[in-house]
Design an enzyme around this catalytic site. Structure first.
Site, mmCIF file in Angstrom:
data_model
loop_
_atom_site.group_PDB
_atom_site.id
_atom_site.type_symbol
_atom_site.label_atom_id
_atom_site.label_comp_id
_atom_site.label_asym_id
_atom_site.label_seq_id
_atom_site.Cartn_x
_atom_site.Cartn_y
_atom_site.Cartn_z
ATOM 1 C CD GLU A 297 -25.216 -22.835 38.330
ATOM 2 O OE1 GLU A 297 -25.757 -23.619 37.374
ATOM 3 O OE2 GLU A 297 -25.425 -21.861 38.828
ATOM 4 C CD GLU B 255 -23.987 -16.558 37.867
ATOM 5 O OE1 GLU B 255 -25.246 -16.893 37.571
ATOM 6 O OE2 GLU B 255 -23.243 -16.868 36.881
#
Length: 514
Positions: free
Chosen positions: A136, A283
Site C-alpha cells: 500500500e 489480503e
C-alpha cells in the site's frame, strides 16, 4: 496431494534444465511454463512475523503442509522461510519491504542485487512466483509514490537479465483506499491524485503480463460504513430481497462486499483504458477479537467470513463483471501478529495459534472444504529440553490421566519405553494428547514444558502420532467436522489444477526423460 507436488517439482526441474541448457527461449519453454503454473482459483495465506513466540521456519512450513496450503505470501524475503520452503512445491510471493522501495527505485544496481540475493539464489528449489513491491505504498508512504513504478521496472529488468521473468511476476499491493467511492462498482475510479502514477503502474502490469494486487477487507468497509451496508453483505451471508445490493448501471447483483470491491477495482482499471489485467486479492480476512468499541471483531463473524470466503473463491468463478476470471486470494493471516501496533483487532486476524491449532474451525460443504488440519500430520508436540522436572512429571501424569492420552506404548516392555527418561516419556504422552485433542482446542503447552517441532521424534518401532509412519493419529472426532477433507476432492478444492497439468508432466517425462 502427492501428485500435485510431484507435478510441480517435475515442472520446476524441467524449467531449470531448459534454462541451464539455454533453450529457455523456445516455444517449448513457454508451453511448459503455461501448464506448470496453475490457472484456477486458490486460497493462499499471508505470513506475518510480528509474533511473540514465532515458531521456527521448519515448524511454520510443517503447519502449511499439514493444512494443504499451497500458496503463501511473505512480507519480506526472510531467508529462514525461503530455505524452509525449498522442495515443498508451495508457491511463494516474496515482499520488498516499504523501507526498501526508495533505494531500489533509485538504483538499478540495488534492484539487481535484491533479485540476486532474494530470488535467484533460492530458485528453483523454492518456488518463488511473484514479488510484491511494498505494501500500500501510495496510501501509506505517498512520498515514495514517484519511484514505485521505477522500482518495479528495475526489479523486472533484473529478472529479465536472469531469464526468470516468465516465472516471477512483479506488482505492488494497493489498498481499497485508492478508490474513494467503490460503490456502485461501475462508477468506481482511482483517486485522481494518483492518475498519472496509476496509468504508469497499469502500463507496467500490462507490458509484463503481471496482475493487480488488491488488499480488500470488507471488515473495514463495513465498520467504516456507518450502517450503509448490512452485516450479511460483508460476511457473504444470504440477503433478503429487500436488502439485495444491485449496481444501478449494470444491474449486476452483488452477493458480497468482497465481490463488489473486486469489481470496483476492475472498473477503475477500465476507467484508465486498460483491460486484461487480472486482480489478485493479496489480503482479506476478518479479526476474531477486538476491543470494547470493536463489537464486530468476533470469533463468530471471523469464522463466518472466512468459511464463506473459501467456499466463494474455490468455486472458480469470477466477479459479476469478470465471471471467467477466478478470484485468486490470500487470506490475512496465518498467526495473530500480537506485536503489531494499533487497536486490539489489528493483532487478531490469525487462523492458527503458534502451536498449529486452529483458532476456530473453518467448515465447508463436502465438495469444497478446507479447514485447519486437526490431525497435525508432520507437526509434533514434545517436552522442552531442560524443562523443570516436577512440572514435566505433572504434565506427564495429567496427559496420561485426565488428558486421555494413550500411554500404553511407554510402559515397560512396550515400543516407546526406551529411552527410559522422563523427557522421552513426556514427549510421547504430550504428542499423543496433542493429536487427539488438537481439533477440539487441545494445545501443546503443558504449563510451558512443551513445544511443537517438525522433527519426527519417532525411533525404531516407536512411532509417534502424526508421523508419516503412523497408521492413525488417534484424533477424537467431534460432532461437527473440524478437520480437512483428505479426499482428492478436498485437495483439489485448495488448488484447482486442470487434469492437463498432470498430463503434461507425464508427456514431458516420456519426451525428455526427466
Amino acid at each position: 496431494m502427492t501428485g500435485i507436488w510431484n507435478s510441480r517439482l517435475i515442472c520446476l526441474n524441467l524449467l531449470d534444465r531448459m534454462m541451464s541448457e539455454q533453450w529457455w527461449r523456445s516455444v517449448i519453454f513457454l508451453i511448459v511454463l503455461m501448464f506448470c503454473v496453475g490457472t484456477g482459483a486458490f486460497v493462499g495465506i499471508n505470513i506475518g512475523m510480528d509474533v511473540t513466540d514465532l515458531p521456527s521456519a521448519s515448524d511454520v512450513v510443517a503447519i502449511l503442509k499439514a493444512n494443504q496450503i499451497t500458496h503463501v505470501r511473505l512480507y519480506d524475503a526472510d531467508n529462514r522461510m525461503l530455505n524452509a520452503l525449498a522442495g515443498t512445491g508451495i508457491e511463494v510471493m516474496v515482499g520488498v519491504a516499504n523501507e526498501e522501495v526508495l533505494g531500489i527505485g533509485q538504483s538499478p544496481s540495488v534492484a539487481a542485487a535484491w533479485i540476486n540475493k532474494n530470488v535467484v539464489s533460492y530458485l528453483p528449489s523454492t518456488n518463488i512466483t511473484a514479488i510484491a513491491v511494498g505494501s500500500e505504498v501510495l496510501t501509506s508512504i505517498p512520498n515514495a509514490a514517484p519511484i514505485l513504478v521505477p522500482a518495479m521496472n528495475y526489479l523486472h529488468n533484473a529478472l529479465v537479465a536472469s531469464n526468470i521473468n516468465f516465472q516471477v511476476k512483479v506488482s505492488s499491493p494497493q489498498s481499497m483506499d485508492m478508490i474513494p467511492r467503490p460503490f456502485p462498482p461501475s462508477d468506481a475510479t482511482f483517486n485522481s491524485t494518483w492518475s498519472s502514477i496509476m496509468y504508469q503502474f497499469l502500463q507496467f502490469l500490462k507490458n509484463t503480463g503481471s496482475f493487480y494486487m488488491l488488499n480488500a477487507n470488507p471488515y473495514y468497509g463495513y465498520t467504516k460504513g456507518n450502517g450503509i451496508f448490512p452485516l450479511e453483505f460483508a460476511l457473504f451471508e444470504p440477503l433478503s430481497l429487500t436488502k439485495q445490493i444491485v449496481d444501478p448501471n449494470t444491474l449486476f447483483h452483488y452477493p458480497s462486499m468482497f465481490e463488489s470491491m473486486v469489481d470496483a477495482t476492475y472498473y477503475s482499471i477500465e476507467a484508465l483504458n486498460f483491460s486484461g489485467i487480472p486482480v489478485v486479492v493479496t489480503e482479506t480476512g476478518w479479526p476474531w477479537l477486538g476491543g470494547a468499541n470493536e463489537s464486530d471483531a468476533t470469533v463468530e463473524n471471523a469464522e463466518t467470513y472466512n468459511s464463506n470466503l473459501f467456499r466463494r473463491v474455490l468455486n472458480d468463478s469470477g466477479s459479476p463483471s469478470q465471471p471467467s476470471l477466478p478470484i485468486r486470494t490470500y487470506i490475512y493471516e496465518l498467526f495473530n501478529e500480537d506485536k503489531r501496533p494499533g487497536p486490539l483487532s489489528e493483532k487478531n486476524w490469525g487462523l492458527f495459534f503458534t502451536n498449529g491449532t486452529p483458532i476456530y474451525p473453518l467448515s465447508f460443504s463436502s465438495s469444497d472444504r478446507l479447514t485447519a488440519n486437526s490431525s497435525g500430520i508432520g507437526l509434533f508436540c514434545v517436552a522442552k529440553p531442560g524443562a523443570d522436572v516436577s512440572s514435566l512429571q505433572s504434565g506427564l501424569n495429567w496427559a496420561c490421566g485426565q488428558g486421555q492420552a494413550n500411554c500404553s506404548a511407554i510402559q515397560e516392555g512396550q515400543p516407546c519405553y526406551d529411552p527410559n527418561t522422563l523427557q522421552d516419556h513426556a514427549s510421547y504422552a504430550y504428542n499423543d494428547y496433542f493429536h487427539k485433542m488438537q481439533s477440539i482446542g487441545g494445545t501443546c503447552d503443558f504449563s510451558g514444558t512443551a513445544t511443537t517441532t517438525a522433527v519426527d521424534p519417532s525411533h525404531g518401532s516407536c512411532v509417534f502420532a502424526g508421523s508419516s509412519g503412523s497408521n492413525t493419529t488417534g484424533a477424537i472426532t467431534p460432532s461437527t467436522a473440524l478437520g480437512p477433507t483428505t479426499s482428492l476432492t478436498g485437495v483439489s478444492s485448495m488448488l484447482q489444477v486442470s487434469e492437463v497439468v498432470f498430463l503434461i508432466p507425464a508427456i514431458l517425462l516420456a519426451l525428455f526423460g526427466i
